[in-house]
Write an enzyme that holds these catalytic residues in place. Structure first.
Site, mmCIF file in Angstrom:
data_model
loop_
_atom_site.group_PDB
_atom_site.id
_atom_site.type_symbol
_atom_site.label_atom_id
_atom_site.label_comp_id
_atom_site.label_asym_id
_atom_site.label_seq_id
_atom_site.Cartn_x
_atom_site.Cartn_y
_atom_site.Cartn_z
ATOM 1 N N ARG A 115 0.842 -1.203 0.000
ATOM 2 C CA ARG A 115 0.000 0.000 0.000
ATOM 3 C C ARG A 115 0.874 1.248 0.000
ATOM 4 O O ARG A 115 0.489 2.295 -0.523
ATOM 5 C CB ARG A 115 -0.956 0.019 1.209
ATOM 6 N N ASP A 125 -6.188 17.402 -15.362
ATOM 7 C CA ASP A 125 -6.516 16.026 -15.740
ATOM 8 C C ASP A 125 -6.255 15.927 -17.239
ATOM 9 O O ASP A 125 -6.981 16.502 -18.045
ATOM 10 C CB ASP A 125 -7.987 15.737 -15.419
HETATM 11 C C1 LIG Z 1 -11.260 12.662 -18.012
HETATM 12 C C2 LIG Z 1 -11.405 11.530 -17.031
HETATM 13 N N1 LIG Z 1 -10.842 11.646 -15.821
HETATM 14 C C3 LIG Z 1 -10.952 10.668 -14.898
HETATM 15 C C4 LIG Z 1 -11.646 9.513 -15.162
HETATM 16 C C5 LIG Z 1 -11.750 8.463 -14.088
HETATM 17 O O1 LIG Z 1 -10.902 7.403 -14.372
HETATM 18 P P1 LIG Z 1 -11.121 5.927 -13.776
HETATM 19 O O2 LIG Z 1 -12.348 5.380 -14.422
HETATM 20 O O3 LIG Z 1 -9.851 5.212 -14.148
HETATM 21 O O4 LIG Z 1 -11.294 6.075 -12.310
HETATM 22 C C6 LIG Z 1 -12.239 9.342 -16.404
HETATM 23 C C7 LIG Z 1 -12.989 8.118 -16.697
HETATM 24 O O5 LIG Z 1 -13.668 8.005 -17.692
HETATM 25 C C8 LIG Z 1 -12.124 10.386 -17.367
HETATM 26 O O6 LIG Z 1 -12.708 10.273 -18.574
#
Ligand SMILES: Cc1ncc(COP(=O)(O)O)c(C=O)c1O
Length: 380
Positions: free
Chosen positions: A38, A167
């Site tokens: 972890r 992101d």
């Molecule tokens: C832009 C974006 N960020 C985060 C995520 C979340 O990712 P995860 O499904 O791997 O938790 C997604 C999932 O579709 C996404 O499209």
């Protein structure tokens, strides 16, 4: 001497030490090493380090933390950096899971979020308060595929002493490296392009230690650690990331161009098209000629036509997720944005017949033929 070319999968939750002192030194941070998966696992760490090298080539002041999913990476990054009383600015059209964090979970911790159109930098600047601790953006938004001016957002965040988190799931480091445009932290759902085969779930956060250390500390306590088998698959995916993305982007560009004049399609959105409202940002921020593999089209005829189009496809799969080698389609209003009524869809600039296509690595001609025959089937 020889060494394995494949990454070793260390499927062990606990690690044994030669001495009690060694154990104490590793746990206390006085020596490097593994104690408990972890906290750190060699396979998961290797995956994260490889993503770090892609996001910040040649920079040894940048590190990365592996996570069990994209949402684990995002939620842990938020919790690691924010505290009660803080204010966040984030995109109104961010990924649904992130939206839920901002709207549902962060308020319980006393953290307030202003959700707005982050492509409108004046609106972002106006929303900053003396409590703004984070500006959050997505390199390419879903499903509108808008591209915010990362450089301008970084400037606004840093002027007020806030952390700028991006992101970059929809871009991958092949298309865009937000750290080079002022981001302090980049997060990914590795489940998408990084793994690339829709067979493993994971996430990653990348940044310099000053920004990444609180994320690491929160990860260890919150426990969203990446499993070694998943890390192996995600790491293997990275070997073909560049190849896959170049092929996917080229096919997406060709499809976007060809579908633009199609009578069965009322609108095509793709950051590579000159008609895209933030095409100029994409040209400046993205790698030359690469604009991602997501293409959004508005099928003429509304909701039923959009769904019928999906049903008529043969090569493109009706499926959730994106970024893998397989081409996938989803009808936006009935799937990812099903919670929005017609008025809310209109406000979000989402047409009832809109479909999002995640372009895979299949033969480009076959994909175009499939899309054309599906439009033909529904009378387009
Ligand atoms: C832009 C974006 N960020 C985060 C995520 C979340 O990712 P995860 O499904 O791997 O938790 C997604 C999932 O579709 C996404 O499209």
């Amino acid at each position: 001497m020889s060494r394995p070319l494949g990454l070793a999968v260390v499927r062990s939750a606990a690690f044994a030490f030669d001495t009690a002192q060694d154990y104490s030194d590793v746990l206390g941070g006085r020596a490097s090493g593994y104690s408990y998966s972890r906290i750190d696992n060699p396979t998961a760490s290797a995956f994260a380090a490889a993503v770090g090298a892609l996001e910040a080539p040649g920079r040894d002041d940048v590190a990365a933390e592996p996570f069990a999913s994209g949402m684990a990476a995002i939620s842990t990054t938020l919790i690691g950096h924010l505290r009660a009383g803080d204010h966040v600015i984030a995109p109104a059209d961010c990924y649904g899971g992130s939206y839920s964090l901002f709207r549902r979970w962060l308020p319980r911790l006393g953290i307030e979020t202003t959700l707005l159109d982050v492509t409108d930098t004046s609106a972002v600047r106006a929303a900053v308060t003396d409590r703004t601790a984070m500006v959050y953006a997505e390199t390419i938004a879903n499903p509108t595929l808008t591209v915010p001016d990362l450089t301008a957002l970084a400037g606004i965040a840093h002027q007020s002493g806030a952390c700028f988190v991006v992101d970059s799931t929809f871009a991958s480091p092949v298309v865009c490296r937000p750290l080079e445009h002022g981001a302090d932290l980049v997060v990914h759902s590795a489940t998408k392009y990084l793994g690339g085969h829709a067979d493993a779930t994971g996430g990653v956060a990348v940044g310099a230690p000053g920004h990444l250390d609180p994320v690491r500390e929160a990860r260890i306590d919150l426990g969203g650690c990446l499993a070694p088998d998943e890390a192996f698959l995600l790491h293997r995916g990275l070997a073909t990331l560049d190849l896959r993305l170049r092929r996917q982007c080229a096919t997406a560009m060709a499809l976007a161009g060809k579908l633009s004049g199609h009578t069965g399609v009322t609108r095509v959105r793709y950051p590579g098209l000159a008609s895209h409202p933030q095409h100029h940002h994409a040209v400046r921020l993205f790698a030359p000629g690469l604009f991602g593999s997501l293409v959004t089209i508005d099928v003429a005829g509304g909701r039923q036509a959009g769904m019928a189009f999906c049903d008529a496809l043969r090569t493109v799969a009706v499926a959730t997720s994106l970024g893998s080698v397989h081409s996938k389609v989803s009808h936006v209003a009935s799937t990812t944005h099903r919670q929005l009524d017609d008025a809310a869809l209109a406000a979000a600039d989402i047409a009832a017949g809109q479909v999002r296509i995640s372009v895979g690595v299949e033969d480009p001609g076959e994909l175009l033929a499939d899309i054309r025959q599906a439009l033909g089937t529904i009378g387009g």
